[in-house]
Write an enzyme that holds these catalytic residues in place. Structure first.
Site, PDB file in Angstrom:
ATOM      1  N   ALA A 114      25.332 -17.069 -66.448  1.00  0.00           N
ATOM      2  CA  ALA A 114      25.042 -18.382 -66.291  1.00  0.00           C
ATOM      3  C   ALA A 114      23.588 -18.579 -65.998  1.00  0.00           C
ATOM      4  O   ALA A 114      23.297 -17.740 -65.202  1.00  0.00           O
ATOM      5  CB  ALA A 114      25.926 -19.270 -65.156  1.00  0.00           C
ATOM      6  N   HIS A 140      33.241 -15.014 -59.612  1.00  0.00           N
ATOM      7  CA  HIS A 140      33.148 -13.709 -60.192  1.00  0.00           C
ATOM      8  C   HIS A 140      34.529 -12.984 -59.581  1.00  0.00           C
ATOM      9  O   HIS A 140      34.615 -12.801 -58.453  1.00  0.00           O
ATOM     10  CB  HIS A 140      32.138 -12.986 -59.556  1.00  0.00           C
ATOM     11  CG  HIS A 140      30.783 -13.243 -60.075  1.00  0.00           C
ATOM     12  ND1 HIS A 140      30.157 -12.564 -61.027  1.00  0.00           N
ATOM     13  CD2 HIS A 140      29.942 -14.422 -59.926  1.00  0.00           C
ATOM     14  CE1 HIS A 140      29.024 -13.165 -61.451  1.00  0.00           C
ATOM     15  NE2 HIS A 140      29.017 -14.409 -60.652  1.00  0.00           N
ATOM     16  N   HIS A 152      25.638 -24.240 -56.829  1.00  0.00           N
ATOM     17  CA  HIS A 152      26.330 -23.126 -57.491  1.00  0.00           C
ATOM     18  C   HIS A 152      27.770 -23.974 -58.020  1.00  0.00           C
ATOM     19  O   HIS A 152      28.107 -23.440 -58.937  1.00  0.00           O
ATOM     20  CB  HIS A 152      26.926 -22.040 -56.442  1.00  0.00           C
ATOM     21  CG  HIS A 152      27.487 -20.952 -57.207  1.00  0.00           C
ATOM     22  ND1 HIS A 152      26.965 -20.306 -58.269  1.00  0.00           N
ATOM     23  CD2 HIS A 152      28.832 -20.456 -56.983  1.00  0.00           C
ATOM     24  CE1 HIS A 152      27.988 -19.368 -58.952  1.00  0.00           C
ATOM     25  NE2 HIS A 152      29.109 -19.249 -57.998  1.00  0.00           N
ATOM     26  N   SER A 197      28.921 -15.455 -63.908  1.00  0.00           N
ATOM     27  CA  SER A 197      29.705 -16.563 -63.129  1.00  0.00           C
ATOM     28  C   SER A 197      30.567 -17.570 -64.174  1.00  0.00           C
ATOM     29  O   SER A 197      29.843 -18.007 -65.045  1.00  0.00           O
ATOM     30  CB  SER A 197      28.479 -17.402 -62.652  1.00  0.00           C
ATOM     31  OG  SER A 197      27.854 -17.009 -61.668  1.00  0.00           O
ATOM     32  N   MET A 199      19.992 -14.702 -62.360  1.00  0.00           N
ATOM     33  CA  MET A 199      19.710 -13.735 -60.976  1.00  0.00           C
ATOM     34  C   MET A 199      20.395 -12.398 -61.619  1.00  0.00           C
ATOM     35  O   MET A 199      20.973 -11.780 -60.708  1.00  0.00           O
ATOM     36  CB  MET A 199      20.431 -14.384 -59.593  1.00  0.00           C
ATOM     37  CG  MET A 199      19.641 -15.548 -59.527  1.00  0.00           C
ATOM     38  SD  MET A 199      20.689 -16.257 -58.075  1.00  0.00           S
ATOM     39  CE  MET A 199      20.001 -18.078 -57.974  1.00  0.00           C
ATOM     40  N   SER A 200      20.514 -12.075 -62.659  1.00  0.00           N
ATOM     41  CA  SER A 200      21.369 -10.871 -63.119  1.00  0.00           C
ATOM     42  C   SER A 200      21.057 -10.459 -64.462  1.00  0.00           C
ATOM     43  O   SER A 200      19.746 -10.661 -64.880  1.00  0.00           O
ATOM     44  CB  SER A 200      22.836 -11.439 -63.096  1.00  0.00           C
ATOM     45  OG  SER A 200      23.069 -12.136 -64.289  1.00  0.00           O
ATOM     46  N   TYR A 213      21.427  -9.175 -54.866  1.00  0.00           N
ATOM     47  CA  TYR A 213      20.937 -10.077 -53.668  1.00  0.00           C
ATOM     48  C   TYR A 213      22.236  -9.949 -52.733  1.00  0.00           C
ATOM     49  O   TYR A 213      22.111 -10.346 -51.574  1.00  0.00           O
ATOM     50  CB  TYR A 213      20.705 -11.552 -54.066  1.00  0.00           C
ATOM     51  CG  TYR A 213      21.798 -12.270 -54.980  1.00  0.00           C
ATOM     52  CD1 TYR A 213      23.081 -12.478 -54.245  1.00  0.00           C
ATOM     53  CD2 TYR A 213      21.613 -12.727 -56.352  1.00  0.00           C
ATOM     54  CE1 TYR A 213      24.168 -13.319 -55.113  1.00  0.00           C
ATOM     55  CE2 TYR A 213      22.849 -12.962 -57.252  1.00  0.00           C
ATOM     56  CZ  TYR A 213      23.908 -13.535 -56.311  1.00  0.00           C
ATOM     57  OH  TYR A 213      24.961 -14.145 -56.878  1.00  0.00           O
ATOM     58  N   GLU A 214      23.223  -9.418 -53.223  1.00  0.00           N
ATOM     59  CA  GLU A 214      24.370  -9.262 -52.158  1.00  0.00           C
ATOM     60  C   GLU A 214      24.125  -8.163 -51.250  1.00  0.00           C
ATOM     61  O   GLU A 214      24.848  -8.034 -50.230  1.00  0.00           O
ATOM     62  CB  GLU A 214      25.692  -9.038 -53.068  1.00  0.00           C
ATOM     63  CG  GLU A 214      26.159 -10.003 -53.884  1.00  0.00           C
ATOM     64  CD  GLU A 214      27.608  -9.496 -54.812  1.00  0.00           C
ATOM     65  OE1 GLU A 214      28.491  -9.596 -54.172  1.00  0.00           O
ATOM     66  OE2 GLU A 214      27.305  -9.313 -55.989  1.00  0.00           O
ATOM     67  N   HIS A 224      25.722  -8.292 -57.797  1.00  0.00           N
ATOM     68  CA  HIS A 224      24.289  -8.508 -57.889  1.00  0.00           C
ATOM     69  C   HIS A 224      23.498  -7.804 -56.886  1.00  0.00           C
ATOM     70  O   HIS A 224      23.866  -7.665 -55.576  1.00  0.00           O
ATOM     71  CB  HIS A 224      23.965 -10.170 -57.646  1.00  0.00           C
ATOM     72  CG  HIS A 224      24.917 -10.934 -58.435  1.00  0.00           C
ATOM     73  ND1 HIS A 224      26.200 -11.208 -58.228  1.00  0.00           N
ATOM     74  CD2 HIS A 224      24.626 -11.616 -59.571  1.00  0.00           C
ATOM     75  CE1 HIS A 224      26.778 -12.184 -59.316  1.00  0.00           C
ATOM     76  NE2 HIS A 224      25.682 -12.163 -59.847  1.00  0.00           N
ATOM     77  N   ASN A 246      22.815 -25.618 -65.989  1.00  0.00           N
ATOM     78  CA  ASN A 246      21.880 -26.657 -65.249  1.00  0.00           C
ATOM     79  C   ASN A 246      20.372 -26.567 -65.891  1.00  0.00           C
ATOM     80  O   ASN A 246      20.048 -25.456 -66.199  1.00  0.00           O
ATOM     81  CB  ASN A 246      21.942 -26.517 -63.830  1.00  0.00           C
ATOM     82  CG  ASN A 246      21.613 -25.090 -63.386  1.00  0.00           C
ATOM     83  OD1 ASN A 246      22.308 -24.106 -63.561  1.00  0.00           O
ATOM     84  ND2 ASN A 246      20.194 -24.957 -63.212  1.00  0.00           N
TER      85      ASN A 246
HETATM   86  N1  HPA Z   1      18.545 -20.532 -61.419  1.00  0.00           N
HETATM   87  C1  HPA Z   1      19.011 -18.974 -61.350  1.00  0.00           C
HETATM   88  N2  HPA Z   1      20.095 -18.602 -61.410  1.00  0.00           N
HETATM   89  C2  HPA Z   1      21.061 -19.542 -62.152  1.00  0.00           C
HETATM   90  C3  HPA Z   1      20.501 -20.921 -62.493  1.00  0.00           C
HETATM   91  C4  HPA Z   1      19.335 -21.252 -62.114  1.00  0.00           C
HETATM   92  O1  HPA Z   1      18.942 -22.511 -62.130  1.00  0.00           O
HETATM   93  N3  HPA Z   1      21.709 -21.449 -62.768  1.00  0.00           N
HETATM   94  C5  HPA Z   1      22.585 -20.611 -62.896  1.00  0.00           C
HETATM   95  N4  HPA Z   1      22.208 -19.417 -62.518  1.00  0.00           N
END
Ligand code: HPA
Length: 278
Positions: free
Chosen positions: A119, A67, A253, A36, A217-218, A91-92, A89, A241
């Protein structure tokens, strides 16, 4: 078994054949799989070839904002690099084939080094958004593995060792590169959550208790495959974050993309200096 758990190796052959001959002329010094917002941090000197993911059988256009979905053959710090700008991913919902394909194409190109970026949410309370973390180890909390299924030729043994999955010598290069550009590089444990939801505060407290520093998530599936296949793997998270419940604010996001935009120049310099060390 749900067939989406299995890899379609026939698509690997089709995808490899779809690459322009220029890709095969010389072994790349490094492969990049950029998560990301990271694609914008790539600042190649020269682009030798570019291909949209939709032109690569089995990869296909992704569905996630940030992406870009482009494969580049380019030079960075004078080295030949193959960069997957954007990732697919689990999850897609398209199964493991598109997630695994970048690693398999790099393996077939003879690439021995892989840098994966993402990210991530910060769990370690000393992190703040914009912090950069080299992944030292991971926790796979999904119960998923792209290596479930028949052993794929070229991907090593049935039971791959993961003791030093994230290459010590590439981590050393990352640390040296960060040092030379005055970037504070953290090292830590990344926990892989399947998504697509952000985590709950209770999940984050559990991950913290288990030693996780960042969540995303990756990355872990690609790292597992590359390690099994014998590539040296390095991975970097940019903390966009603080994870759910670590700070009081809700997660979006957009926030992830905005933070990536802010730190882009630093990430760009890190990639360049890292490649320069290889
Ligand atoms: N959780 C999961 N995936 C993420 C996050 C998060 O807080 N921030 C960026 N990708």
């Amino acid at each position: 078994m749900n067939t989406r758990h299995q890899i379609d190796t026939a698509l690997f052959n089709c995808a490899f054949q779809s690459l322009p001959p220029l890709f095969c002329e010389q072994t790349p010094a490094c492969g990049l799989i950029l998560g990301s917002g990271w694609s914008d941090a790539l600042d190649p000197e020269e682009v030798l070839a570019r291909l949209s993911y939709s032109e690569i059988p089995g990869l296909g256009a992704g569905s996630v904002i940030g992406h870009s979905g482009e494969l580049l053959l380019c030079t960075i710090s004078g080295c030949r690099i193959v960069a997957f700008c954007g990732r697919r991913h689990w999850y897609e919902g398209a199964g493991w084939t598109p997630v695994a394909l970048p690693v398999e194409l790099l393996r077939r190109l003879g690439c021995q080094n892989l840098l994966i970026t993402n990210a991530a949410g910060g769990i370690n309370p000393t992190f703040t958004p914009g912090a950069v973390m080299a992944i030292r180890d991971h926790l796979n909390f999904t119960g998923l593995s792209p290596l479930i299924g028949p052993v794929i030729p070229g991907w090593g043994t049935r039971f791959p060792d993961q003791t030093t999955l994230y290459s010590q010598h590439l981590r050393h290069h990352l640390a040296t590169a960060a040092n030379s550009i005055n970037l504070h590089l953290n090292e830590g444990v990344y926990v892989y959550a399947a998504g697509p939801t952000f985590e709950t505060p209770a999940e984050i407290r559990a991950y913290a208790a288990l030693g996780a520093d960042a969540v995303g998530m990756s990355t872990v599936p690609e790292a597992m495959i590359a390690n099994a296949a014998g590539l040296a793997v390095a991975a970097i998270s940019c903390i966009t974050n603080m994870a759910a419940g670590v700070s009081a604010s809700a997660l979006t996001h957009n926030e992830v993309i905005e933070e990536m935009e802010r730190v882009k120049p630093r990430l760009s310099a890190l990639i360049k200096t890292f490649i320069n060390q290889l």
